[in-house]
Design a protein around this motif. Sequence first.
Motif, PDB file in Angstrom:
ATOM      1  N   ASP A  25       0.871 123.884  42.328  1.00 29.14           N
ATOM      2  CA  ASP A  25       2.307 123.769  42.032  1.00 29.14           C
ATOM      3  C   ASP A  25       2.634 123.975  40.557  1.00 29.14           C
ATOM      4  OD1 ASP A  25       1.484 121.410  40.795  1.00 29.14           O
ATOM      5  OD2 ASP A  25       2.399 120.098  42.291  1.00 29.14           O
ATOM      6  N   GLY A  26       1.671 124.470  39.790  1.00 28.57           N
ATOM      7  CA  GLY A  26       1.869 124.673  38.363  1.00 28.57           C
ATOM      8  C   GLY A  26       1.291 123.552  37.514  1.00 28.57           C
ATOM      9  N   LYS A  27       0.901 122.469  38.165  1.00 32.97           N
ATOM     10  CA  LYS A  27       0.320 121.320  37.469  1.00 32.97           C
ATOM     11  C   LYS A  27      -0.904 120.766  38.193  1.00 32.97           C
ATOM     12  CE  LYS A  27       1.182 116.555  36.211  1.00 32.97           C
ATOM     13  NZ  LYS A  27       1.793 115.360  36.706  1.00 32.97           N
ATOM     14  N   THR A  28      -0.812 120.697  39.521  1.00 35.29           N
ATOM     15  CA  THR A  28      -1.840 120.045  40.324  1.00 35.29           C
ATOM     16  C   THR A  28      -2.386 120.990  41.385  1.00 35.29           C
ATOM     17  OG1 THR A  28      -0.751 117.904  40.009  1.00 35.29           O
ATOM     18  CG2 THR A  28      -2.297 118.069  41.844  1.00 35.29           C
ATOM     19  N   LEU A  29      -3.713 121.017  41.515  1.00 32.31           N
ATOM     20  CA  LEU A  29      -4.375 121.737  42.591  1.00 32.31           C
ATOM     21  C   LEU A  29      -4.696 120.714  43.671  1.00 32.31           C
ATOM     22  CD1 LEU A  29      -5.474 124.617  43.210  1.00 32.31           C
ATOM     23  CD2 LEU A  29      -7.711 123.802  42.415  1.00 32.31           C
ATOM     24  N   ALA A  30      -4.290 120.979  44.895  1.00 39.86           N
ATOM     25  CA  ALA A  30      -4.515 120.052  46.012  1.00 39.86           C
ATOM     26  C   ALA A  30      -5.193 120.799  47.148  1.00 39.86           C
ATOM     27  CB  ALA A  30      -3.188 119.466  46.484  1.00 39.86           C
ATOM     28  N   ALA A  31      -6.033 120.101  47.897  1.00 42.91           N
ATOM     29  CA  ALA A  31      -6.732 120.707  49.027  1.00 42.91           C
ATOM     30  C   ALA A  31      -7.000 119.674  50.100  1.00 42.91           C
ATOM     31  CB  ALA A  31      -8.063 121.307  48.571  1.00 42.91           C
ATOM     32  N   ASP A  32      -7.041 120.158  51.334  1.00 42.45           N
ATOM     33  CA  ASP A  32      -7.451 119.280  52.435  1.00 42.45           C
ATOM     34  C   ASP A  32      -8.961 119.102  52.372  1.00 42.45           C
ATOM     35  OD1 ASP A  32      -8.045 121.992  53.496  1.00 42.45           O
ATOM     36  OD2 ASP A  32      -8.462 120.906  55.345  1.00 42.45           O
ATOM     37  N   LYS A  33      -9.502 118.249  53.227  1.00 41.80           N
ATOM     38  CA  LYS A  33     -10.914 117.902  53.198  1.00 41.80           C
ATOM     39  C   LYS A  33     -11.641 118.198  54.510  1.00 41.80           C
ATOM     40  CE  LYS A  33     -12.126 114.238  50.891  1.00 41.80           C
ATOM     41  NZ  LYS A  33     -12.908 114.909  49.832  1.00 41.80           N
ATOM     42  N   LEU A  34     -11.008 118.953  55.416  1.00 42.44           N
ATOM     43  CA  LEU A  34     -11.610 119.204  56.726  1.00 42.44           C
ATOM     44  C   LEU A  34     -12.698 120.263  56.659  1.00 42.44           C
ATOM     45  CD1 LEU A  34     -11.574 118.722  59.817  1.00 42.44           C
ATOM     46  CD2 LEU A  34      -9.891 120.558  59.950  1.00 42.44           C
ATOM     47  N   MET A  35     -13.837 119.962  57.262  1.00 41.99           N
ATOM     48  CA  MET A  35     -14.921 120.896  57.449  1.00 41.99           C
ATOM     49  C   MET A  35     -15.206 120.965  58.944  1.00 41.99           C
ATOM     50  SD  MET A  35     -18.741 121.034  57.870  1.00 41.99           S
ATOM     51  CE  MET A  35     -18.783 119.343  58.207  1.00 41.99           C
ATOM     52  N   CYS A  36     -15.350 122.169  59.469  1.00 41.20           N
ATOM     53  CA  CYS A  36     -15.673 122.356  60.885  1.00 41.20           C
ATOM     54  C   CYS A  36     -16.982 123.117  61.000  1.00 41.20           C
ATOM     55  CB  CYS A  36     -14.569 123.128  61.596  1.00 41.20           C
ATOM     56  SG  CYS A  36     -12.993 122.276  61.612  1.00 41.20           S
ATOM     57  N   CYS A  37     -17.845 122.628  61.862  1.00 38.72           N
ATOM     58  CA  CYS A  37     -19.115 123.296  62.142  1.00 38.72           C
ATOM     59  C   CYS A  37     -19.289 123.250  63.653  1.00 38.72           C
ATOM     60  CB  CYS A  37     -20.257 122.594  61.423  1.00 38.72           C
ATOM     61  SG  CYS A  37     -21.838 123.429  61.632  1.00 38.72           S
ATOM     62  N   GLY A  38     -18.905 124.347  64.313  1.00 41.09           N
ATOM     63  CA  GLY A  38     -18.881 124.334  65.772  1.00 41.09           C
ATOM     64  C   GLY A  38     -17.797 123.381  66.233  1.00 41.09           C
ATOM     65  N   ALA A  39     -18.155 122.433  67.076  1.00 38.14           N
ATOM     66  CA  ALA A  39     -17.192 121.449  67.578  1.00 38.14           C
ATOM     67  C   ALA A  39     -17.201 120.158  66.760  1.00 38.14           C
ATOM     68  CB  ALA A  39     -17.496 121.131  69.040  1.00 38.14           C
ATOM     69  N   THR A  40     -17.947 120.158  65.659  1.00 36.49           N
ATOM     70  CA  THR A  40     -18.075 118.957  64.847  1.00 36.49           C
ATOM     71  C   THR A  40     -17.215 119.063  63.594  1.00 36.49           C
ATOM     72  OG1 THR A  40     -20.340 118.686  65.611  1.00 36.49           O
ATOM     73  CG2 THR A  40     -19.714 117.467  63.639  1.00 36.49           C
ATOM     74  N   LYS A  41     -16.465 117.988  63.302  1.00 37.01           N
ATOM     75  CA  LYS A  41     -15.652 117.917  62.091  1.00 37.01           C
ATOM     76  C   LYS A  41     -16.347 117.048  61.065  1.00 37.01           C
ATOM     77  CE  LYS A  41     -11.789 116.181  63.505  1.00 37.01           C
ATOM     78  NZ  LYS A  41     -10.383 115.796  63.741  1.00 37.01           N
TER      79      LYS A  41
END
Length: 144
Positions: A7-23
């Motif tokens: 947003d011009g100041k802050t970098l934000a990201a989700d934390k989801l990792m998927c490996c096949g059917a496993t999160k």
Amino acid sequence: MTVIAWDGKTLAADKLMCCGATKGVVTKIHRFGDCLLGVTGNLSMGMEVLEWFKSGAIAKDCPSGNRDLESGASLILVKSDKTVWKYESTPHPFKIEGEFCAFGSGDESAMVAMECGCDSRKAVEITCKYNTGCGNGVDTLDIL
């Protein structure tokens, strides 16, 4: 699946990792010196590209496995001057222009949220609520 928003100041990201059917839960954004880095796409390849960048980003040493846009990864670089650069399938980044930007499978909804006045954290939270490929919390980093 990922959403990373700036947003011009802050970098934000989700934390989801998927490996096949496993999160799982992962960190997709990192601080490196006075820069911020984010990874989208194939996480294993993304970590390789991240380490390549941290090792000096020498063009001839760019991971050859990242040449395929469909199975590769992108590296998002936010410099201390707040410019945003994106590495895709080559060792040559391109500059992203605009007041804010977003990347990954949730990029469109994050862009809309920021256009409507949300900061990057809120944009990622909203995206996680409605995009099945994003979730498991939010990380944020501010540019120094």
